[in-house]
Design a protein around this motif. Structure first.
Motif, mmCIF file in Angstrom:
data_model
loop_
_atom_site.group_PDB
_atom_site.id
_atom_site.type_symbol
_atom_site.label_atom_id
_atom_site.label_comp_id
_atom_site.label_asym_id
_atom_site.label_seq_id
_atom_site.Cartn_x
_atom_site.Cartn_y
_atom_site.Cartn_z
ATOM 1 N N SER A 56 0.807 -1.331 -0.124
ATOM 2 C CA SER A 56 -0.135 0.215 0.033
ATOM 3 C C SER A 56 0.743 1.135 -0.048
ATOM 4 O O SER A 56 0.503 2.381 0.191
ATOM 5 N N ARG A 59 0.985 5.297 1.466
ATOM 6 C CA ARG A 59 -0.177 5.305 2.148
ATOM 7 C C ARG A 59 -0.499 6.930 2.213
ATOM 8 O O ARG A 59 0.531 7.746 2.065
ATOM 9 N N PRO A 60 -1.775 7.529 2.294
ATOM 10 C CA PRO A 60 -2.075 8.870 2.413
ATOM 11 C C PRO A 60 -1.451 9.540 3.534
ATOM 12 O O PRO A 60 -0.791 10.781 3.076
ATOM 13 N N GLU A 61 -1.099 9.156 4.523
ATOM 14 C CA GLU A 61 -0.157 9.786 5.583
ATOM 15 C C GLU A 61 1.315 9.855 5.072
ATOM 16 O O GLU A 61 1.970 10.966 5.563
ATOM 17 N N GLN A 62 1.660 8.857 4.408
ATOM 18 C CA GLN A 62 3.061 9.126 3.962
ATOM 19 C C GLN A 62 3.113 9.899 2.820
ATOM 20 O O GLN A 62 4.017 10.685 2.854
ATOM 21 N N GLU A 63 2.201 10.114 2.088
ATOM 22 C CA GLU A 63 2.267 11.137 0.905
ATOM 23 C C GLU A 63 2.244 12.417 1.589
ATOM 24 O O GLU A 63 2.915 13.447 1.296
ATOM 25 N N LYS A 64 1.335 12.629 2.828
ATOM 26 C CA LYS A 64 1.384 13.868 3.311
ATOM 27 C C LYS A 64 2.795 14.300 3.985
ATOM 28 O O LYS A 64 3.285 15.519 3.938
ATOM 29 N N ARG A 67 4.846 15.438 1.017
ATOM 30 C CA ARG A 67 4.421 16.573 0.547
ATOM 31 C C ARG A 67 4.895 17.878 1.660
ATOM 32 O O ARG A 67 5.224 18.837 0.996
#
Length: 87
Positions: A56, A59-64, A67
């Protein structure tokens, strides 16, 4: 019609692959999967990097996290450029 790679295109291809590898290494360092890379040294996985399920990734928190890292770098670059212009 025969289309061959010139030395210039081959060189650009190697540079492109190297850039992709460096960007990936930075991304996995930002999310704490590897220790800080050192020139000429092996990549060392952290405990998180060894145990996390990579199917996965990211994950969204990793993308955050990624960024946020780039936003801070961008802000620092803008401040530096603004100071240069004022001098």
């Amino acid at each position: 019609m025969h289309v061959g790679l010139t030395a210039n295109n081959e060189q650009r291809g190697r540079i492109h692959r190297l850039c992709l590898i460096l960007i990936l290494a930075l991304r996995i360092y930002i999310v704490w999967y590897i220790e800080q890379p050192q020139r000429g040294q092996d990549i060392v996985l952290t405990q998180l990097g060894e145990n996390d399920e990579l199917t996965s990734y990211p994950r969204p928190e990793q993308e955050k996290m990624i960024r946020s890292y780039w936003d801070k770098k961008d802000e620092a670059r803008k401040k530096k450029n603004k100071i240069r212009k004022l001098q």
